[in-house]
Design a protein around this motif. Structure first.
Motif, mmCIF file in Angstrom:
data_model
loop_
_atom_site.group_PDB
_atom_site.id
_atom_site.type_symbol
_atom_site.label_atom_id
_atom_site.label_comp_id
_atom_site.label_asym_id
_atom_site.label_seq_id
_atom_site.Cartn_x
_atom_site.Cartn_y
_atom_site.Cartn_z
ATOM 1 N N ARG B 54 0.818 -1.220 0.000
ATOM 2 C CA ARG B 54 0.000 0.000 0.000
ATOM 3 C C ARG B 54 0.846 1.261 0.000
ATOM 4 N NH1 ARG B 54 -2.417 -2.700 -2.112
ATOM 5 N NH2 ARG B 54 -4.270 -3.902 -1.521
ATOM 6 N N GLU B 55 2.058 1.169 0.537
ATOM 7 C CA GLU B 55 2.903 2.359 0.628
ATOM 8 C C GLU B 55 4.372 1.938 0.660
ATOM 9 O OE1 GLU B 55 1.465 5.342 3.341
ATOM 10 O OE2 GLU B 55 3.503 5.853 3.933
ATOM 11 N N ARG B 62 7.662 9.061 -1.757
ATOM 12 C CA ARG B 62 6.678 8.197 -1.103
ATOM 13 C C ARG B 62 5.654 7.801 -2.155
ATOM 14 N NH1 ARG B 62 1.807 10.277 1.498
ATOM 15 N NH2 ARG B 62 0.641 8.534 2.357
ATOM 16 N N THR B 64 2.159 5.517 -2.962
ATOM 17 C CA THR B 64 1.027 4.772 -2.436
ATOM 18 C C THR B 64 0.324 4.057 -3.577
ATOM 19 O OG1 THR B 64 -0.492 6.639 -2.667
ATOM 20 C CG2 THR B 64 0.687 6.425 -0.567
ATOM 21 N N ASP B 66 -3.511 2.134 -4.361
ATOM 22 C CA ASP B 66 -4.864 1.763 -3.973
ATOM 23 C C ASP B 66 -5.431 0.890 -5.092
ATOM 24 O OD1 ASP B 66 -7.593 1.579 -3.403
ATOM 25 O OD2 ASP B 66 -7.670 3.585 -2.543
ATOM 26 N N SER B 72 -2.413 5.204 -8.092
ATOM 27 C CA SER B 72 -1.173 5.339 -7.332
ATOM 28 C C SER B 72 -0.812 6.812 -7.276
ATOM 29 C CB SER B 72 -0.049 4.557 -8.018
ATOM 30 O OG SER B 72 1.203 4.826 -7.404
#
Lengths: 113, 111
Positions: B54-55, B62, B64, B66, B72
């Motif tokens: 997820r991360e 950074r 992420t 989903d 993303s």
């Protein structure tokens, strides 16, 4: 360490002329090899990929062909260039078929006039 | 059709600000990768996030993911003028692992 060489950096060719772009990889064996084309302001379009010597998969029907005569050599060719072949051509390699990290060459800017 | 679509197409920020770039995709993926391209150069791999993650963090980056929204985001914190470049997301969907790239986001960081 592994390196990828792609040449030439720039190329200006007349319509109807042949093309040969070469890419070589050093420091690894049996890499997956790729040719991408990037049109101005567009994303990358996968043209060809190869998982081994003599094994070429074509992604888009077009005026181009690719060959892999040696393990770490990938060549992009055309018999007769079209105006629409202009673009930025990028060669890349990955360690295996999972393509979890592509290493790109510095690219060839091709202008067909 | 394009698998990955980045948003926005262009982003201009002041040095020191954070830059957030988004990528949406259409089909299920094995992983999603972000690449950077300086003008007239080849792409450089930045980070990979797998479909079950997820991360992820890498330095000032950074990412992420989903998978329910098929999207993303890439966050660059404390941006620098040297971060000026185009950023691409790429998705890996098939058994033969061919990456499909989006059209890219042009990031300009003003000094």
């Amino acid at each position: 360490s592994q390196t990828i060489h792609q040449w030439p950096a720039t190329l200006v060719q007349p319509v109807g002329s042949p093309l040969s772009l070469e890419c070589t990889v050093e420091g690894t064996s049996n890499p997956n090899l790729y040719w991408y084309r990037q049109a101005a302001g567009r994303g990358l379009q996968l043209l060809f990929y190869s998982v081994g010597i003599g094994q070429i998969s074509s992604e888009v029907p077009q005026n181009l062909s690719a060959s892999r005569p040696q393990d770490r050599q990938f060549i992009l060719s055309s018999k007769k260039l079209l105006l629409s072949d202009s673009g930025f051509y990028l060669c890349a390699w990955s360690i295996d078929t999972r393509a979890e990290k592509l290493f790109f060459g510095s690219g060839t800017q091709l202008s067909v006039l | 059709s394009q698998q990955g679509e980045e948003d926005p197409q262009a982003l201009s920020i002041q040095e020191g600000e954070n830059a957030t770039m988004n990528c949406s995709y259409k089909t299920s993926i094995n992983n999603l990768q972000w690449y950077r391209q300086n003008s007239g150069r080849g792409l450089v791999h930045l980070i990979l996030i797998r479909s079950n993650e997820r991360e992820k963090h890498s330095g000032r980056l950074r990412v992420t993911l989903d998978t329910s929204k098929k999207s993303s985001s890439l966050l660059i914190t404390a941006s620098r003028a040297a971060d000026t470049a185009s950023y691409f997301c790429a998705t890996d969907v098939g058994a033969n692992s061919k990456l499909t790239f989006g059209k890219g986001i042009t990031l300009s960081v003003r000094p």
